[in-house]
Enzyme design. Structure first.
Site, PDB file in Angstrom:
ATOM      1  N   ASP A 100     -11.861 -31.540   9.203  1.00  0.00           N
ATOM      2  CA  ASP A 100     -10.540 -31.065   8.821  1.00  0.00           C
ATOM      3  C   ASP A 100     -10.312 -29.648   9.347  1.00  0.00           C
ATOM      4  O   ASP A 100     -11.264 -28.897   9.600  1.00  0.00           O
ATOM      5  CB  ASP A 100     -10.437 -31.080   7.294  1.00  0.00           C
ATOM      6  CG  ASP A 100      -9.034 -30.864   6.762  1.00  0.00           C
ATOM      7  OD1 ASP A 100      -8.359 -31.864   6.473  1.00  0.00           O
ATOM      8  OD2 ASP A 100      -8.618 -29.697   6.626  1.00  0.00           O
ATOM      9  N   HIS A 107     -11.036 -30.323  -1.044  1.00  0.00           N
ATOM     10  CA  HIS A 107     -10.982 -29.012  -1.703  1.00  0.00           C
ATOM     11  C   HIS A 107     -11.276 -29.112  -3.202  1.00  0.00           C
ATOM     12  O   HIS A 107     -11.336 -28.078  -3.884  1.00  0.00           O
ATOM     13  CB  HIS A 107      -9.628 -28.347  -1.494  1.00  0.00           C
ATOM     14  CG  HIS A 107      -9.324 -28.015  -0.073  1.00  0.00           C
ATOM     15  ND1 HIS A 107     -10.187 -27.288   0.724  1.00  0.00           N
ATOM     16  CD2 HIS A 107      -8.246 -28.314   0.714  1.00  0.00           C
ATOM     17  CE1 HIS A 107      -9.657 -27.152   1.926  1.00  0.00           C
ATOM     18  NE2 HIS A 107      -8.496 -27.779   1.956  1.00  0.00           N
TER      19      HIS A 107
END
Length: 339
Positions: free
Chosen positions: A189, A154
């Protein structure tokens, strides 16, 4: 398979984060390391400590921020115990704030990446684990595992977010690019790897592919949609495969086959797998419903690509099966046959 991890990665211990406006205990806890180490060892991995690789491919301005912001923050009267932003720019342009508060908003995308006195060193060693694994593959190993904690996908080039500070998968890919003309990143993910996408969005030399829970009502919300294809020279080199909530093994493996078609068309010379184990049916985030056996099948399928592969740990949070899921993936990968 060799696995890389440094004990400094365990020091970062965030206390809380905001979720739907409510303060909750931060799930990115140091205990994740012990579960993942046990899972790696059970899969037959040997654990090695990475070397200090220096700052590497990370923006210098951002590194200076990460290294010094905690001390600067503590000088503010009444400041929180951890660095947590309370303001964000609606656009990031040429102006750069001088204050710690302004820089926190500039370099931190959300409230899920609090910075403490130990964050800087933990994030550095996490990135260096990714570098070490990539260098091992460049030296001839068919695969290597980087136990990266804190995770990274992220994080943008100079922005932290979603428990992530330095984008370890991007660091691994950039390291591989020293020897490989084309590198693919496959992110499995639960959450879309928005930072990874952002870093390579305008580049044709690194293909980014992500399977994740549909972000229309799920973090990171603003990225990860199927129509995001890249821009400029990178147009067509980003491929998102959002999945319906609670999708299980069959849907995930079907989407993986679609991802493989794009990866094979790109013909990369090396692969980075951004391995999130939070797609598990029993993960605290509960977004998808992959089983432990499913992770074994995912690992076996990815191994079938027959590419030199760096496996970088991303998400996967505290539950009884966390280590077992890593063991299943690594064992499946080791047993995979080239198609």
């Amino acid at each position: 398979m060799k696995a890389f991890y440094a004990s400094e990665q365990k020091r970062h211990d965030p206390k809380a984060f905001l979720s739907s406006g409510a303060q909750k205990p931060n799930p990115e806890k140091p205990e994740r390391v012990e579960r993942l180490l046990a899972g790696a060892r059970a899969a037959g991995c040997t654990i090695e400590r990475p070397r200090d690789h220096g700052p590497g491919p990370v923006a210098a301005e951002y590194l200076d921020f990460l290294e010094h912001i905690f001390v600067r923050w503590q000088r503010i009267e009444g400041a929180s115990a951890e660095v947590i932003p309370n303001i964000h720019p609606i656009a990031r342009g040429g102006s750069y704030p001088a204050s710690a508060v302004g820089q926190a908003g500039y370099h931190m995308a959300d409230t899920a990446c609090p910075i403490s006195s130990e964050t800087w060193q933990s994030a550095l060693w996490s990135a260096w684990s990714a570098v070490e694994a990539a260098e091992g593959v460049m030296s001839g190993a068919p695969a290597a595992y980087a136990l990266c904690r804190p995770p990274g996908h992220h994080a943008f080039a100079d922005v932290a977010g979603g428990f992530c500070f330095i984008n370890n998968s991007a660091v691994a890919a950039q390291t591989l690019r020293k020897n490989a003309a084309r590198v693919a990143i496959l992110d499995v993910d639960l959450h879309h790897g928005n930072g990874t996408q952002g870093i390579f969005y305008a580049r044709p030399d690194v293909l980014t592919v992500s399977l994740h829970a549909d972000p229309v009502r799920f973090y990171p919300f603003f990225w990860g949609h199927a129509d995001e294809r890249g821009e400029g020279a990178g147009l067509g080199y980003n491929f998102n495969l959002p999945l319906a909530r609670k999708s299980g093994d069959a849907a995930f493996l079907d989407a993986l086959d679609v991802a493989f078609q794009r990866i094979r068309a790109f013909a990369p010379e090396a692969l980075v797998v951004a391995l999130g184990l939070d797609a598990f049916e029993g993960d605290p985030f509960g977004g998808l419903s992959v089983t432990t056996l499913g992770f074994s099948r995912i690992g076996e399928a990815i191994a079938g690509l027959g590419l030199p592969t760096v496996i970088v740990q991303e998400g996967g949070y505290l539950c009884d099966e966390l280590g077992d899921n890593l063991t299943a993936f690594l064992t499946g990968f080791g047993g995979g046959k080239k198609r």
